[in-house]
Design a protein around this motif. Structure first.
Motif: not given
Length: 204
Positions: A54-69, A71-83
């Motif tokens: 469940t967490v993995t599916l939620g994380a995949a959806w969150a990362l999809y939203q993160l990289w398609t919406e 955001t302040p920039g790629w550095w922001f996306n990268l930080i939250f992707t790692v987290m």
């Protein structure tokens, strides 16, 4: 066969903290079990795995939203992707570690059931002790180095049956305390054995 390190032996040599120990008296029968801590069972691991999925599916959806919406920039996306990715991988690593530990301890118990009935008791003494402390000062687990006359030092570890049960520091045996070592003859150095030692806080 290569020799085991002290740290490896500490996971096969188990310390039993008993109420009373009289090494001068004839020993009773060997311990029936190694007395290892209770671990997450098969049902618990299945529930944990379901949670991880469940967490993995939620994380995949969150990362999809993160990289398609936007955001302040790629550095922001990268930080939250790692987290997010790190949290997900940590949960799977915990589950894998639990399964491997349970399998390891099941093998030890099986070996002890085979060799334990012919274990022989030998008196010895504690020569070193090392404690792992909780934040409140309680002892989460401890390791003893014991020595029998004419034998090599033996490392053994005590862990509570329940992860929430800790010891007070006066309950940990000190250097010089008497022990009884139960070991089956003609077994490798890394074979399971039991070290019995008295709780020094118990007054008789």
């Amino acid at each position: 066969m290569p020799k085991s390190s002290a740290r490896e032996r500490s996971f096969t040599h188990v310390v039993h903290l008993v109420q009373r120990l009289d090494t001068a008296a004839p020993p009773g029968p060997p311990p029936e079990t190694l007395g290892l801590p209770q671990r997450m069972g098969a049902a618990g691991r299945r529930l944990f795995a379901l949670l991880n999925v469940t967490v993995t599916l939620g994380a995949a959806w969150a990362l999809y939203q993160l990289w398609t919406e936007q955001t302040p920039g790629w550095w922001f996306n990268l930080i939250f992707t790692v987290m997010i990715g790190g949290l997900t991988l940590a949960l799977w690593a915990i589950l894998r570690g639990s399964i491997r530990q349970a399998e390891h301890e099941a093998r030890l118990q099986a070996v002890w059931r085979d060799i334990g009935p012919r274990a022989v008791a030998t008196a010895g003494r504690v020569t070193e002790r090392h404690c792992v402390m909780a934040e409140g000062g309680e002892v989460m687990r401890f390791e003893l180095v014991v020595q029998a006359p004419g034998g090599a030092p033996i490392h053994g570890q005590w862990q509570p049956a329940n992860a929430r049960l800790y010891l007070l520091q006066p309950q940990v045996p000190g250097v010089g305390a008497e022990v009884r070592i139960w070991r089956a003859p003609n077994t490798p150095a890394n074979a399971p054995l039991v070290i019995e030692v008295a709780d020094p806080s118990v007054v008789h």
